[in-house]
Design an enzyme around this catalytic site. Structure first.
Site, PDB file in Angstrom:
ATOM      1  N   ASP A  23       5.976  -7.652   2.051  1.00  0.00           N
ATOM      2  CA  ASP A  23       5.651  -6.260   1.733  1.00  0.00           C
ATOM      3  C   ASP A  23       4.136  -6.126   1.545  1.00  0.00           C
ATOM      4  O   ASP A  23       3.479  -5.248   2.136  1.00  0.00           O
ATOM      5  CB  ASP A  23       6.396  -5.892   0.430  1.00  0.00           C
ATOM      6  CG  ASP A  23       6.324  -4.420   0.106  1.00  0.00           C
ATOM      7  OD1 ASP A  23       5.812  -3.651   0.941  1.00  0.00           O
ATOM      8  OD2 ASP A  23       6.775  -4.024  -0.985  1.00  0.00           O
ATOM      9  N   ASP A  44      -1.335 -16.699  -1.441  1.00  0.00           N
ATOM     10  CA  ASP A  44      -2.677 -16.265  -1.861  1.00  0.00           C
ATOM     11  C   ASP A  44      -3.707 -16.615  -0.790  1.00  0.00           C
ATOM     12  O   ASP A  44      -4.605 -15.825  -0.471  1.00  0.00           O
ATOM     13  CB  ASP A  44      -3.059 -16.829  -3.237  1.00  0.00           C
ATOM     14  CG  ASP A  44      -2.598 -18.266  -3.444  1.00  0.00           C
ATOM     15  OD1 ASP A  44      -1.808 -18.769  -2.618  1.00  0.00           O
ATOM     16  OD2 ASP A  44      -3.026 -18.900  -4.423  1.00  0.00           O
ATOM     17  N   ASP A  93       1.116  -4.704   4.469  1.00  0.00           N
ATOM     18  CA  ASP A  93       0.212  -3.585   4.184  1.00  0.00           C
ATOM     19  C   ASP A  93      -1.244  -4.018   4.368  1.00  0.00           C
ATOM     20  O   ASP A  93      -2.073  -3.257   4.870  1.00  0.00           O
ATOM     21  CB  ASP A  93       0.411  -3.074   2.758  1.00  0.00           C
ATOM     22  CG  ASP A  93       1.431  -1.944   2.715  1.00  0.00           C
ATOM     23  OD1 ASP A  93       2.202  -1.818   3.686  1.00  0.00           O
ATOM     24  OD2 ASP A  93       1.457  -1.195   1.725  1.00  0.00           O
ATOM     25  N   LYS A 110       5.087 -19.679  -1.803  1.00  0.00           N
ATOM     26  CA  LYS A 110       4.318 -20.069  -3.002  1.00  0.00           C
ATOM     27  C   LYS A 110       4.976 -21.339  -3.529  1.00  0.00           C
ATOM     28  O   LYS A 110       5.443 -21.424  -4.670  1.00  0.00           O
ATOM     29  CB  LYS A 110       4.354 -18.902  -4.012  1.00  0.00           C
ATOM     30  CG  LYS A 110       3.433 -19.048  -5.195  1.00  0.00           C
ATOM     31  CD  LYS A 110       1.967 -18.917  -4.857  1.00  0.00           C
ATOM     32  CE  LYS A 110       1.102 -19.165  -6.079  1.00  0.00           C
ATOM     33  NZ  LYS A 110      -0.314 -19.377  -5.757  1.00  0.00           N
ATOM     34  N   TYR A 143      13.370  -7.912  -4.779  1.00  0.00           N
ATOM     35  CA  TYR A 143      13.729  -6.494  -4.750  1.00  0.00           C
ATOM     36  C   TYR A 143      15.235  -6.268  -4.858  1.00  0.00           C
ATOM     37  O   TYR A 143      15.678  -5.156  -5.097  1.00  0.00           O
ATOM     38  CB  TYR A 143      13.194  -5.820  -3.476  1.00  0.00           C
ATOM     39  CG  TYR A 143      11.681  -5.809  -3.349  1.00  0.00           C
ATOM     40  CD1 TYR A 143      10.873  -6.263  -4.371  1.00  0.00           C
ATOM     41  CD2 TYR A 143      11.066  -5.340  -2.200  1.00  0.00           C
ATOM     42  CE1 TYR A 143       9.497  -6.263  -4.250  1.00  0.00           C
ATOM     43  CE2 TYR A 143       9.679  -5.332  -2.067  1.00  0.00           C
ATOM     44  CZ  TYR A 143       8.904  -5.803  -3.102  1.00  0.00           C
ATOM     45  OH  TYR A 143       7.545  -5.797  -2.984  1.00  0.00           O
TER      46      TYR A 143
END
Ligand code: NAD
Length: 364
Positions: A251, A227, A255, A195, A146
């Protein structure tokens, strides 16, 4: 004691929910003998309306000179609000990214806790919920994708967009330390999510987290691919204590974690830097669809205020009193519409604030 609190009421339901958190804080003051002085700080759409920009230098200075910052939420309806006709760097969300950067708020804490009373709102099966869950997502907030360089170019008549994901070892080390510190106050387990089978930034993340872990021999560290973590959160959320991860993974996972608690209006969050200063806000957005109707759930903001008491002001007993009051209100059967269930008593935003404030008390 006297404390200075910057209040960012924000947009949409922000002013309504912050007012209820302030009501609860005032009850904390009268019960425990403190005094809070509030500074009104504009951010997001409210700042655009007054200053034409989502964040001013004055707002940053006011926030920096406070002991802590309590915020509602910012932003409007992207389809109808004039704020979204502005270029991206002038929109409400740009103000939020800018204040996080200006205050160096690199560590974002988001608890996901399932209240026994709200079990019915949890979309997971009873056998998966088990005894419930209580996890904390520690997300890196000022680095990664970001904040990396980005551009859109045209190559041979074809548009190409480039986003850059970088982390240096210092950025990883400071968030990892924060994650282990929090784990030490909890059940002493860190799940570091990356990852590393694909990304170099994740391989460095894993290496640095392992180095930091050596200073915390009491904490159990495990690594998990992002994942798999997304899957495990709905398969067995009770396995997690602290999930430590980078910006974009955090992020998305936070959620998801908020969804499994079943009620977005209950989830608090904190963003911390290396000092005691922190910005405390609900995890949800400004909910323009329900703004001004006295139906928004103020509990996420009230629980954010409790985190503020604990992490920025070191007022643990006062934070416990707020959390206990929230628990009591739920046990007594009061609900805002978003968490309403059969047999409970539906109340509005203001009434929920009153009910929680009434229950603030010192431990006998
Ligand atoms: P949202 O979280 O505002 O709303 C999603 C849904 O949840 C809506 O139906 C809303 O009514 C409901 N909801 C949210 N909070 C609630 C509460 N306290 N009580 C009861 N119901 C609640 O997400 P969105 O609609 O995608 O975004 C709206 C605006 O908020 C956008 O401008 C977005 O950019 C902004 N936003 C801000 C923040 C922040 O300030 N940190 C975070 C997320 C989104």
């Amino acid at each position: 004691m006297n404390y200075s609190i910057a209040l960012i009421r924000g947009d949409g339901i922000g002013p309504e929910i912050v007012a209820e958190a302030q009501k609860v804080l005032e009850k904390v003051c009268s019960t425990f003998g403190h005094k809070f002085e509030y500074k009104e700080v504009l951010l997001g759409g409210a700042s655009i309306d007054v200053h034409g920009v989502p964040l001013t230098d004055e707002a940053i200075a006011d926030a920096k000179s406070s002991d802590a910052i309590l915020m509602g939420s910012i932003g409007g309806d992207a389809k109808t609000s004039p704020w979204y006709k502005l270029e991206p760097s002038k929109r409400p969300e740009a103000g939020l990214l800018a204040i996080r950067k200006a205050l160096n708020l690199f560590a974002n804490l988001r608890p996901a806790y399932l209240y026994h009373e709200l079990k019915d709102a949890c979309p997971l099966r009873e056998d998966i919920i088990g005894d419930g869950f209580d996890l904390m997502i520690m997300r890196e907030l000022t680095g990664g994708l970001y904040f990396g360089e980005r551009k859109t170019i045209e190559e041979n008549g074809v548009l190409k967009a480039i986003d850059t994901l970088t982390y240096d070892e210092n950025e990883i080390r400071r968030i990892a330390k924060r994650g282990f510190d929090i784990a030490m106050k909890r059940r002493k387990k860190v799940t570091s999510v990356d990852k590393a089978n694909v990304l170099d930034s994740s391989r460095l993340w894993r290496k640095v987290v392992e180095e930091v872990a050596k200073d915390y021999p009491e904490v159990t560290l495990e690594h998990m691919l992002v994942d798999n973590c997304a899957m495990q959160l709905v398969r067995n959320p009770g396995q997690f204590d602290v999930i430590l991860t980078e910006n974009m993974f955090g992020d998305i996972l936070s959620d998801e974690a908020s969804m499994v608690t079943g009620s977005i209006g209950m989830l608090s969050s904190a963003s911390l830097n290396e000092t005691k200063l922190g910005l405390y806000e609900p995890s949800h957005g400004s909910a323009p669809d329900i703004a001004g109707k006295n139906i928004a759930n103020p509990i996420a903001t009230i629980l954010s205020a409790a985190m503020m008491l604990r992490y920025s002001l070191d007022l643990d007993e006062e934070a416990d009193a707020v959390e206990t009051a929230v628990q009591q209100v739920l046990t007594d059967g009061f609900r805002t519409v978003d968490i309403m269930s059969e047999g409970c008593i539906q109340v509005g935003t203001k009434e929920m604030g009153d009910l929680i404030a009434e229950r603030i008390a010192k431990k006998c």
